[in-house]
Design a protein around this motif. Structure first.
Motif, PDB file in Angstrom:
ATOM      1  N   ASN A   1       0.830  -1.199   0.000  1.00 13.04           N
ATOM      2  CA  ASN A   1       0.000   0.000   0.000  1.00 13.04           C
ATOM      3  C   ASN A   1       0.862   1.244   0.000  1.00 13.04           C
ATOM      4  O   ASN A   1       2.082   1.180   0.204  1.00 13.04           O
ATOM      5  N   SER A   2       0.233   2.399  -0.206  1.00 12.85           N
ATOM      6  CA  SER A   2       0.948   3.675  -0.238  1.00 12.85           C
ATOM      7  C   SER A   2       0.763   4.468   1.044  1.00 12.85           C
ATOM      8  O   SER A   2       1.160   5.633   1.106  1.00 12.85           O
ATOM      9  N   ASN A   3       0.161   3.857   2.069  1.00 13.09           N
ATOM     10  CA  ASN A   3      -0.135   4.557   3.329  1.00 13.09           C
ATOM     11  C   ASN A   3       0.860   4.241   4.444  1.00 13.09           C
ATOM     12  O   ASN A   3       0.638   4.633   5.590  1.00 13.09           O
TER      13      ASN A   3
ATOM     14  N   ILE B   1     -11.490  -3.797  -2.696  1.00 13.60           N
ATOM     15  CA  ILE B   1     -10.423  -2.860  -3.044  1.00 13.60           C
ATOM     16  C   ILE B   1     -10.513  -1.661  -2.116  1.00 13.60           C
ATOM     17  O   ILE B   1     -11.581  -1.060  -1.955  1.00 13.60           O
ATOM     18  N   LEU B   2      -9.388  -1.274  -1.508  1.00 10.32           N
ATOM     19  CA  LEU B   2      -9.311  -0.155  -0.581  1.00 10.32           C
ATOM     20  C   LEU B   2      -8.583   1.003  -1.255  1.00 10.32           C
ATOM     21  O   LEU B   2      -7.468   0.833  -1.762  1.00 10.32           O
ATOM     22  N   ASN B   3      -9.191   2.187  -1.243  1.00 14.38           N
ATOM     23  CA  ASN B   3      -8.657   3.335  -1.982  1.00 14.38           C
ATOM     24  C   ASN B   3      -7.618   4.088  -1.164  1.00 14.38           C
ATOM     25  O   ASN B   3      -7.906   5.090  -0.504  1.00 14.38           O
ATOM     26  N   ASP B   4      -6.364   3.613  -1.233  1.00 13.34           N
ATOM     27  CA  ASP B   4      -5.269   4.294  -0.535  1.00 13.34           C
ATOM     28  C   ASP B   4      -4.697   5.436  -1.359  1.00 13.34           C
ATOM     29  O   ASP B   4      -3.841   6.179  -0.873  1.00 13.34           O
ATOM     30  N   ARG B   5      -5.145   5.614  -2.575  1.00 11.61           N
ATOM     31  CA  ARG B   5      -4.685   6.752  -3.370  1.00 11.61           C
ATOM     32  C   ARG B   5      -5.260   8.064  -2.845  1.00 11.61           C
ATOM     33  O   ARG B   5      -4.592   9.100  -2.893  1.00 11.61           O
ATOM     34  N   ASN B   6      -6.488   8.011  -2.365  1.00 11.09           N
ATOM     35  CA  ASN B   6      -7.182   9.234  -1.957  1.00 11.09           C
ATOM     36  C   ASN B   6      -7.489   9.309  -0.470  1.00 11.09           C
ATOM     37  O   ASN B   6      -7.968  10.335   0.009  1.00 11.09           O
ATOM     38  N   PHE B   7      -7.224   8.208   0.264  1.00 12.61           N
ATOM     39  CA  PHE B   7      -7.487   8.185   1.702  1.00 12.61           C
ATOM     40  C   PHE B   7      -6.304   7.546   2.415  1.00 12.61           C
ATOM     41  O   PHE B   7      -5.615   6.683   1.858  1.00 12.61           O
ATOM     42  N   ASN B   8      -6.120   7.986   3.647  1.00 13.48           N
ATOM     43  CA  ASN B   8      -5.013   7.483   4.449  1.00 13.48           C
ATOM     44  C   ASN B   8      -5.542   6.501   5.482  1.00 13.48           C
ATOM     45  O   ASN B   8      -6.147   6.906   6.485  1.00 13.48           O
ATOM     46  N   PHE B   9      -5.352   5.207   5.249  1.00 10.24           N
ATOM     47  CA  PHE B   9      -5.838   4.182   6.168  1.00 10.24           C
ATOM     48  C   PHE B   9      -4.900   4.087   7.374  1.00 10.24           C
ATOM     49  O   PHE B   9      -3.676   4.036   7.231  1.00 10.24           O
ATOM     50  N   THR B  10      -5.518   4.057   8.568  1.00 12.68           N
ATOM     51  CA  THR B  10      -4.748   4.045   9.806  1.00 12.68           C
ATOM     52  C   THR B  10      -5.228   2.928  10.721  1.00 12.68           C
ATOM     53  O   THR B  10      -6.214   2.252  10.439  1.00 12.68           O
TER      54      THR B  10
ATOM     55  N   ASN C   1      -0.580  14.136   3.764  1.00 13.19           N
ATOM     56  CA  ASN C   1      -0.538  14.286   2.303  1.00 13.19           C
ATOM     57  C   ASN C   1      -1.899  14.676   1.740  1.00 13.19           C
ATOM     58  O   ASN C   1      -2.299  14.214   0.668  1.00 13.19           O
ATOM     59  N   ASN C   2      -2.613  15.501   2.526  1.00 13.49           N
ATOM     60  CA  ASN C   2      -3.930  15.996   2.116  1.00 13.49           C
ATOM     61  C   ASN C   2      -4.954  14.875   1.927  1.00 13.49           C
ATOM     62  O   ASN C   2      -5.911  15.012   1.166  1.00 13.49           O
TER      63      ASN C   2
END
Length: 606
Positions: free
Chosen positions: A51-53, A141-150, A169-170
């Motif tokens: 992921n990107s988060n 599918i989890l949208n880590d492009r537009n949301f920051n999963f924590t 990152n906004n």
């Protein structure tokens, strides 16, 4: 403020051979037949943690397996799973294809050419047999492009009142288990619900990671074929001017818990059915489904609650005398193994009028014993916001008095403050608790989201026989305290539902109930660390070997030549366009919303 939508869940099930709307809203095909896994159910899922988060693989593993264990526990063993995790895409694919392997992965790793809307937090693709409705694959599918999963339970696109969040990152932060628990509900066959505080609420909100009464009753209704000795049922038909109402949201309020226990949507015949309810007494509220058909399977696209000269009907309570104020509620008894018929219930086109605040005109509630049983009362009344005390005389009270008030969880814009005095006007010994549910009470087990429910309970022990006066005042509650409040709260209709009893043995929740003893039915979680099976993930054989089999899909994100679509349904891939936190778009249509809030869309294969 940004709100995001979730995708799918209210309790309605319609069998292909007949019409029966269940106490939850299932995923259904265009003909109303429910979509579900074949029993016994063991779902094989392959997760890819890349992921990107900056979410670690171990945190992702724990979040996924904990969410799966919640649903397994809620189903009472009817649903089981196997979970594997890895980053090798040949074994743990990130494509969401129709290949017999259920998957869970992040959008940033997706190999398909097409993508999902930036306003969608997560999406679930459900592949099923269009002849039988049997699910054989689900891809999340989890949208880590537009949301920051924590991993913080307080993080939400719509945080609880008083909770401060920070954006990285906004990107809006979202507790990943909120999304996974909700999406797994879709994967199991549940659609959206309108119930406040539920995991399958159509919008993302605090506490959604933790399954509520509604989901637990729903999953048991969907996958347990018969009632048990500890559950019962009731059903009825919602009408307007003698015609069925399609798409009414029906809420069953538990007298014992003082909360909404389950909800359902009426089908095309106006029918609803509540099954697998714990034993006890219930009250009924009927309202429009405020999120609209866009958040539901295509079957509901023709739902119509504008049955009052082109306007939506008003919140309607099942009463014994609709002309009396406060309006006395009709009690529905749920008994072991019995499915009671409530008959036809007409909705109201007019709001409940205000009752007179004058004590001299207040009705007298007689609590004396009848046939050896202590007395009780139940009614709904309408209050001006921030009202002064309104009094209700209670006659012939003795013993332990318990009074519950429900308003917040039914999207009334007020919370109630209760007090009790004796016939001399002096306060008696009582305790009043409001809020009656706080996420902070569960911090030691699974984390505090900050969510709380502003319903209340008054207890007055060992009252001497005599007359007493119940006083109620109300305080306005901010819309920001309500998940989906901008859609579901009617500021012009502040009401409270109040019911009380001097029962003792009947007042407590049955010790054999499958639901936890708290208003939201939240479990005290203590799951053992999950161990994945050895070997690679197990793929399921696709039903293509049967020449009569047609594959359907709800909300898929890329075109597949092997998928056939019912020509009466909209094209695949049309995502819900609400700008509200966490809507999972189920199968359909793009919506525009003047509020411009981001949403969470769930796409389910139809």
């Amino acid at each position: 403020m940004n709100r995001k939508w979730l995708g799918a869940a209210a309790m309605i099930v319609i069998e292909a051979s007949g019409t029966k709307a269940l106490a939850f809203t299932p995923l259904v095909m265009s003909n109303g037949a429910s979509i579900r896994w074949r029993q016994p159910i063991t779902i094989n899922i392959a997760g890819n943690p890349a992921n990107s988060n900056n979410l670690t693989a171990s945190d992702f593993f724990k979040s996924v397996t904990t969410s799966l264990q919640r649903w397994k526990a809620a189903s009472q063993g009817s649903v089981d799973f196997n979970y594997w995790q890895g980053i090798d895409r040949s074994t743990f694919p990130t494509s969401g294809g129709n290949d017999g392997l259920s998957t869970l992965f992040f959008l940033s790793q997706m190999t398909a050419a097409n993508s999902i809307s930036s306003s969608i937090i997560g999406t679930t693709q459900v592949w099923y047999d269009r002849n039988s409705g049997e699910i054989y694959e689900a891809d999340i599918i989890l949208n880590d492009r537009n949301f920051n999963f924590t991993t913080s339970p307080a993080d939400s696109t719509e945080p609880a009142e008083g909770v401060v969040i920070s954006r990285a990152n906004n990107k809006a932060p979202v507790y990943i288990e909120n999304t996974i628990s909700h999406e797994l509900g879709h994967a199991l066959g549940l659609s959206h619900t309108g119930g406040l505080g539920t995991s399958m609420l159509f919008m993302e909100a605090p506490d959604q990671a933790f399954l509520s009464c509604d989901e637990k009753v729903g999953i048991q209704s969907l996958y347990q074929s018969s009632q048990t000795d500890l559950t019962g049922a009731f059903h009825g038909t919602v009408t307007a001017n003698g015609s069925p109402v399609f798409g009414a949201h029906v809420v069953a309020i538990s007298e014992t818990r003082g909360t909404s226990l389950a909800s359902a949507l009426t089908d095309r015949s106006g029918s609803f059915h509540f099954g697998h309810l714990e034993l006890g007494n219930y009250f009924l509220m009927i309202e429009p489904y405020y999120a609209g058909s866009q958040t539901l399977p295509y079957y509901y696209s023709s739902m119509n609650v504008s049955v009052c000269s082109g306007r939506d009907f008003k919140k309607t309570f099942l009463t014994t005398n609709s002309d009396q104020r406060p309006a006395p509620l009709r009690k529905i008894s749920v008994n072991s193994g019995v499915d009671s018929d409530l008959g036809s219930i007409p909705v109201s086109c007019s709001p409940i009028p205000l009752a007179s605040p004058s004590p001299s005109q207040s009705p007298q509630f007689d609590m004396s014993t009848a046939n050896g049983r202590p007395g009780d009362f139940a009614w709904v009344d309408v209050f001006p916001q921030n009202s002064q005390n309104r009094t209700y005389p209670l006659r012939n009270v003795s013993g332990d008095l318990v009074i519950r008030v429900v308003s917040y969880s039914l999207y009334s814009p007020v919370k109630a403050i209760l007090s009790l005095t004796n016939s001399m006007g002096n306060p008696v010994n009582f305790t009043y608790v409001n809020p009656n549910y706080k996420s902070s009470d569960f911090t030691a087990n699974s984390g505090n989201s900050g969510f709380q429910s502003f319903d209340g309970i008054l207890t007055a022990p060992s009252l001497a026989l005599g007359d007493y006066t119940l006083s109620i005042s109300t305080q306005a509650v901010s819309l920001s305290s309500y998940p989906a409040g901008y859609f579901s709260v009617d500021r012009n209709f502040p009401f409270v539902v109040v019911f009380g009893s001097t029962r003792t043995e009947d007042d407590s929740i049955n010790s054999n109930s499958t639901l936890p003893d708290n208003p939201r039915c939240r479990s005290l979680e203590n799951f053992a660390r999950y161990q994945s099976p050895s070997g690679p993930p197990i793929r399921r054989s696709l039903p293509g070997g049967n020449p009569t089999t047609q594959t359907g899909a709800c909300g898929r994100i890329k075109t597949s030549p092997t998928v056939q679509r019912d020509p009466s349904e909209p094209p695949f891939g049309a995502a819900l366009g609400w700008l509200i936190p966490w809507l999972f778009a189920l199968g359909g249509l793009r919506i525009s919303n003047s509020l411009h809030r981001p949403k969470l869309a769930i796409k389910l294969k139809k």
